[in-house]
Scaffold this motif. Structure first.
Motif, mmCIF file in Angstrom:
data_model
loop_
_atom_site.group_PDB
_atom_site.id
_atom_site.type_symbol
_atom_site.label_atom_id
_atom_site.label_comp_id
_atom_site.label_asym_id
_atom_site.label_seq_id
_atom_site.Cartn_x
_atom_site.Cartn_y
_atom_site.Cartn_z
ATOM 1 N N ASN A 268 36.442 38.661 26.653
ATOM 2 C CA ASN A 268 36.704 38.899 25.222
ATOM 3 C C ASN A 268 37.605 40.113 25.025
ATOM 4 O OD1 ASN A 268 34.832 36.832 24.170
ATOM 5 N ND2 ASN A 268 33.287 38.131 25.130
ATOM 6 N N TRP A 269 38.652 39.928 24.245
ATOM 7 C CA TRP A 269 39.566 41.034 23.964
ATOM 8 C C TRP A 269 38.895 42.078 23.097
ATOM 9 C CZ3 TRP A 269 43.727 41.539 26.739
ATOM 10 C CH2 TRP A 269 44.369 40.413 27.263
ATOM 11 N N ILE A 270 39.151 43.335 23.411
ATOM 12 C CA ILE A 270 38.691 44.448 22.582
ATOM 13 C C ILE A 270 39.922 45.329 22.342
ATOM 14 C CG2 ILE A 270 37.200 46.494 22.480
ATOM 15 C CD1 ILE A 270 35.413 44.963 24.640
ATOM 16 N N THR A 271 40.240 45.572 21.080
ATOM 17 C CA THR A 271 41.422 46.393 20.778
ATOM 18 C C THR A 271 40.987 47.791 20.359
ATOM 19 O OG1 THR A 271 42.495 44.398 19.961
ATOM 20 C CG2 THR A 271 43.581 46.484 19.455
ATOM 21 N N GLN A 272 41.584 48.781 21.001
ATOM 22 C CA GLN A 272 41.338 50.179 20.608
ATOM 23 C C GLN A 272 42.634 50.948 20.715
ATOM 24 O OE1 GLN A 272 38.163 52.436 22.420
ATOM 25 N NE2 GLN A 272 36.605 50.998 21.753
ATOM 26 N N THR B 224 36.514 42.242 32.682
ATOM 27 C CA THR B 224 36.197 41.105 33.546
ATOM 28 C C THR B 224 35.345 41.585 34.718
ATOM 29 O OG1 THR B 224 37.066 39.147 34.669
ATOM 30 C CG2 THR B 224 38.321 41.179 34.958
ATOM 31 N N TRP B 225 34.962 40.645 35.562
ATOM 32 C CA TRP B 225 34.163 41.018 36.724
ATOM 33 C C TRP B 225 34.947 41.911 37.677
ATOM 34 C CZ3 TRP B 225 29.537 40.021 35.428
ATOM 35 C CH2 TRP B 225 29.161 38.823 34.825
ATOM 36 N N HIS B 226 34.228 42.769 38.359
ATOM 37 C CA HIS B 226 34.837 43.504 39.452
ATOM 38 C C HIS B 226 35.082 42.510 40.598
ATOM 39 C CE1 HIS B 226 35.370 46.173 42.829
ATOM 40 N NE2 HIS B 226 35.582 47.151 41.965
ATOM 41 N N PRO B 227 36.251 42.556 41.245
ATOM 42 C CA PRO B 227 36.523 41.593 42.317
ATOM 43 C C PRO B 227 35.461 41.567 43.419
ATOM 44 C CG PRO B 227 38.492 42.866 41.836
ATOM 45 C CD PRO B 227 37.400 43.420 40.975
ATOM 46 N N ALA B 228 34.777 42.680 43.669
ATOM 47 C CA ALA B 228 33.729 42.681 44.710
ATOM 48 C C ALA B 228 32.579 41.747 44.315
ATOM 49 C CB ALA B 228 33.207 44.091 44.942
ATOM 50 N N ALA B 229 32.351 41.584 43.018
ATOM 51 C CA ALA B 229 31.279 40.691 42.554
ATOM 52 C C ALA B 229 31.608 39.235 42.873
ATOM 53 C CB ALA B 229 31.049 40.866 41.057
ATOM 54 N N LEU C 285 41.816 36.448 33.741
ATOM 55 C CA LEU C 285 43.179 36.889 34.084
ATOM 56 C C LEU C 285 44.222 35.940 33.499
ATOM 57 C CD1 LEU C 285 43.205 38.389 37.683
ATOM 58 C CD2 LEU C 285 42.621 39.442 35.518
ATOM 59 N N LYS C 286 43.845 34.663 33.363
ATOM 60 C CA LYS C 286 44.759 33.706 32.741
ATOM 61 C C LYS C 286 45.010 34.100 31.277
ATOM 62 C CE LYS C 286 45.591 28.748 32.813
ATOM 63 N NZ LYS C 286 45.374 28.295 31.424
ATOM 64 N N GLN C 287 43.936 34.532 30.608
ATOM 65 C CA GLN C 287 44.086 35.030 29.228
ATOM 66 C C GLN C 287 45.036 36.225 29.180
ATOM 67 O OE1 GLN C 287 41.119 35.395 26.152
ATOM 68 N NE2 GLN C 287 39.536 35.137 27.703
ATOM 69 N N VAL C 288 44.945 37.059 30.202
ATOM 70 C CA VAL C 288 45.807 38.252 30.257
ATOM 71 C C VAL C 288 47.275 37.836 30.379
ATOM 72 C CG1 VAL C 288 46.408 40.266 31.675
ATOM 73 C CG2 VAL C 288 44.013 39.774 31.153
ATOM 74 N N VAL C 289 47.530 36.868 31.270
ATOM 75 C CA VAL C 289 48.911 36.397 31.458
ATOM 76 C C VAL C 289 49.431 35.778 30.158
ATOM 77 C CG1 VAL C 289 50.351 34.743 32.718
ATOM 78 C CG2 VAL C 289 48.596 36.020 33.931
ATOM 79 N N GLU C 290 48.582 34.985 29.504
ATOM 80 C CA GLU C 290 49.006 34.330 28.255
ATOM 81 C C GLU C 290 49.295 35.366 27.168
ATOM 82 O OE1 GLU C 290 46.592 30.190 29.198
ATOM 83 O OE2 GLU C 290 45.774 31.580 27.701
ATOM 84 N N LYS C 291 48.427 36.349 27.069
ATOM 85 C CA LYS C 291 48.620 37.398 26.050
ATOM 86 C C LYS C 291 49.885 38.200 26.347
ATOM 87 C CE LYS C 291 45.990 38.507 23.165
ATOM 88 N NZ LYS C 291 45.931 38.004 21.777
ATOM 89 N N TYR C 292 50.095 38.487 27.631
ATOM 90 C CA TYR C 292 51.291 39.240 28.019
ATOM 91 C C TYR C 292 52.541 38.452 27.617
ATOM 92 C CZ TYR C 292 55.010 40.946 31.021
ATOM 93 O OH TYR C 292 56.218 41.396 31.493
ATOM 94 N N ASN C 293 52.534 37.154 27.902
ATOM 95 C CA ASN C 293 53.701 36.310 27.535
ATOM 96 C C ASN C 293 53.895 36.286 26.020
ATOM 97 O OD1 ASN C 293 54.278 35.717 30.188
ATOM 98 N ND2 ASN C 293 53.053 33.837 30.208
#
Ligand code: URA
Length: 186
Positions: free
Chosen positions: A142-146, A154-159, A174-182
């Protein structure tokens, strides 16, 4: 706060602000594009990071790299840092006094990079950046704007190493991140 990377890097070189300095081999300052639109924040160095002086180069980092490759994220175009710059013994969660000593370095890095998006990797990053009231299970995805920055917890990769379902969720986040970045960079 330092206005240049050189000043900031010099200021941390010999850091003895907390007890984590006692056992470190290297300070893991951070790496990547210093003008990145996307920044990733982890918890703290593990054994591989401590020996190489670079973030996310161990098993968890390799898993993150795989997700980056699959999603078309170029690791050299993002900036990667941690909440604490020195390895906590036995990879324990950094203690509050250690985080308090170290967090200004990260704040300064964020100020200099000026990212549009920050990906918070795991509970330690989430709680220390956005507040202890946030929990990773409820917040991830979920996006949080501040203050004009979009945060994606998101999860820590070790998890992911321990739980296949989390791998899918991490990938989706991360897919959401790529989409938002685009979307925001056109
Ligand atoms: N885990 C982290 O939180 N950071 C690293 O750099 C490596 C593993």
């Amino acid at each position: 706060m330092y206005e240049t990377w050189e000043e900031l890097e010099n200021s941390i070189r010999d850091c003895k602000k907390c007890k984590l300095c006692q056992n470190r081999n290297n300070i893991v300052f951070g790496e990547g594009n210093k003008e990145a639109d996307i920044m990733f924040i982890g918890e703290g160095p593990g054994a591989d990071e401590d020996s190489q002086g670079l973030p996310f180069v161990g098993k968890a980092g390799q898993l993150m790299n795989k997700a980056f490759q699959g999603l078309g994220i170029d690791r050299s175009k993002v900036y990667i840092a941690n909440i604490v710059k020195c390895r906590p013994p036995l990879n324990r969660v950094p203690e509050d006094d250690e985080v308090d000593s170290c967090l200004d370095y990260l704040r300064n890095q964020v100020m200099l990079v000026k990212p549009k998006i920050i990906v918070l990797l795991g509970s330690t990053a989430l709680k220390n950046i956005l507040g202890k009231e946030y929990g990773i299970t409820a917040s991830r995805g979920n996006w949080i704007t501040q203050k004009d920055i979009l945060y994606m917890p998101t999860w820590h990769p070790a998890a992911l190493l321990r739980d296949e379902d989390k791998k899918i969720e991490f990938w989706k986040d991360l897919k959401q991140v790529v989409e938002k970045y685009n979307e925001i960079t056109g």
